[in-house]
Design an enzyme around this catalytic site. Structure first.
Site: not given
Length: 469
Positions: A131-132, A174
């Site tokens: 995600k990051t 995110e």
């Protein structure tokens, strides 16, 4: 093209403080909460916060004009309109009790993220892994393409010098599945990277009881989006995305709407061709090794294309991107060996990081710190198997992350399984001074040393490379 320099979190003209709502953020030194603080301040909100200990992040916030108190105190809620707190904060916490008694609204972090997602065209990145990096790549690609995104990231993005970006374009965020509140959020475009069994079980206040419950949360989130862009290479995502109004896919799989083809990996990254429904969009490159980073970059290019951004400009921005903090972060060198730090802490992430290290063509030497007793109990055989492809593994003790130790759960479960599987280069080495001495004596120009884990193992990478923490 948008100026790539970081913007000040202070708007050019701020309203009278007496006319602004006052938000107080508990745990403001956290990577996510500090980003909230910056985004709120940019909207003209009066912001303050507190955390147990001062840190580099809290010091940065103070320099940006956001007051931060050390420690927690019921007095912090005096004059506050909204108190932001994680669902993990106990309901009988003195600050929460004082806030309720004073009539202060107590708002969960996820509710605040929901407000930001609803306020403008938005992209929510969800999944168990990546995600990051994917969120960072989307924001960087959009910025390169002139779309001026705002961003909320769970890591420091070098291009922004921050975990938040202020912009007038789409809001890219995110969305952390470890907080069950994420399932209630809605966004315009959901990017769904993968779904596994992380953040499941135990007594964590925000964790999921079962993987089935967590995956139902994923399905609810993407079903509430106007469209979902899911990874076609990850089994089960098409089914979990079935409730979305519009479904698009990305990956290497035949038939993916956005497809990465003709991958040409090298020691520093991968060049590939991007196809949109079978037609070439152009060439792209990601300057981070590993197939997982090709997929992350492909998702970023797909999202930028969906929002009308120029492909060539987006691809050029991604080619220069070197990753957010602690995601394949090149720290420096030791005796000619490349020193890299990576946040990988569960089996899938560890396997991806080891594969990325192997792509460099160097001897792969990993310093691994298992994270949490419960996670280690649930996955130590898979962790051991994921590390088998490394040439050498030095195992530290488990990072407890405030958990109570579980009898019988120890880092040697990983090393013993690896040894029994035939690995001759694994050692349990809990003395960090010994780790540093050994690597300083043995590191050479043909090596890559990767410090790996979600705890404080990153400090060793700085010590090995001789750079400041």
């Amino acid at each position: 093209m948008t100026d790539s320099s970081p913007r000040s979190p202070e708007p050019a003209s701020r309203p009278d403080p007496l006319s602004r709502p006052h938000y107080h953020l508990m745990g403001i030194g956290g990577i996510g909460v500090s980003a909230f603080a910056r985004l709120l301040a940019a909207r003209g909100v009066q912001v303050s916060g507190c955390d147990e200990q001062p840190s580099e992040l809290t010091e940065q916030l103070v320099r940006e004009g956001i007051p931060v108190a050390t420690g927690h105190d019921p007095a912090h809620v005096q004059g506050v309109d909204v108190l932001i707190a994680s669902e993990a904060v106990p309901k009988d916490h003195p600050e929460l009790v004082a806030a309720r008694a004073a009539g202060v609204e107590v708002r969960p972090r996820m509710a605040l993220l929901g407000e930001l997602l609803r306020a403008s065209p938005s992209v929510g990145v969800v999944g168990t892994h990546g995600k990051t990096t994917t969120t960072s790549m989307i924001a960087v690609a959009m910025q390169g393409a002139g779309l001026d995104p705002a961003a909320f990231v769970g890591g420091i993005v070098p291009e922004f010098g921050s975990n938040a970006r202020l912009g007038e374009g789409p809001f890219v965020a995110e969305v952390d599945e470890s907080d069950r509140g994420f399932a209630a959020l809605a966004c315009e475009t959901a990017v769904f990277t993968n779904a596994e069994d992380d953040h499941v079980g135990g007594n964590q206040a925000t964790y999921w009881e079962t993987v089935e419950e967590q995956h139902a949360g994923f399905a609810r989130f993407v079903g509430q989006a106007r469209r979902v862009l899911y990874c076609a290479d990850w089994p089960g995502l098409a089914e979990l995305s079935a409730g979305a109004r519009e479904r698009l896919s990305y990956g290497q799989a035949e038939g993916a709407d956005y497809r990465a083809a003709d991958l040409r990996p090298d020691a520093d990254g991968t060049t590939f061709t991007v196809l949109r429904r079978g037609e070439p969009l152009g060439e792209a490159r990601v300057g981070l090794p590993g197939t997982h980073n090709v997929l992350n970059a492909l998702a970023a290019l797909a999202v930028t294309d969906l929002y009308g951004g120029d492909f060539g400009a987006a691809a050029a921005a991604l080619a220069a991107f070197r990753g957010p903090g602690r995601r394949w972060q090149r720290i420096g060198e030791l005796n000619g060996a490349l020193v890299v730090d990576d946040y990988a802490h569960n089996a899938t992430k560890v396997a991806a990081a080891v594969q990325a290290a192997r792509q460099t063509g160097r001897r792969v030497r990993v310093v691994f710190q298992p994270h949490r007793y419960l996670r280690t109990q649930q996955s130590w055989p898979r962790l051991a198997d994921a590390l088998m492809a490394a040439d050498e593994v030095l195992l530290l003790d488990i990072a407890a992350a405030s958990e109570t130790p579980i009898p019988g759960i120890h880092a040697t479960l990983v090393s013993d399984r690896m040894s029994q599987g035939g690995h001759t280069g694994v050692r349990y080495l809990p003395d960090r001074g010994e780790v540093v001495r050994y690597l300083r004596e043995t590191a050479g120009a043909g090596d890559i040393i990767v410090t790996m884990g979600a705890g404080d193992v990153w400090k060793l990478s700085r010590e090995l490379a001789g750079v400041g923490a």
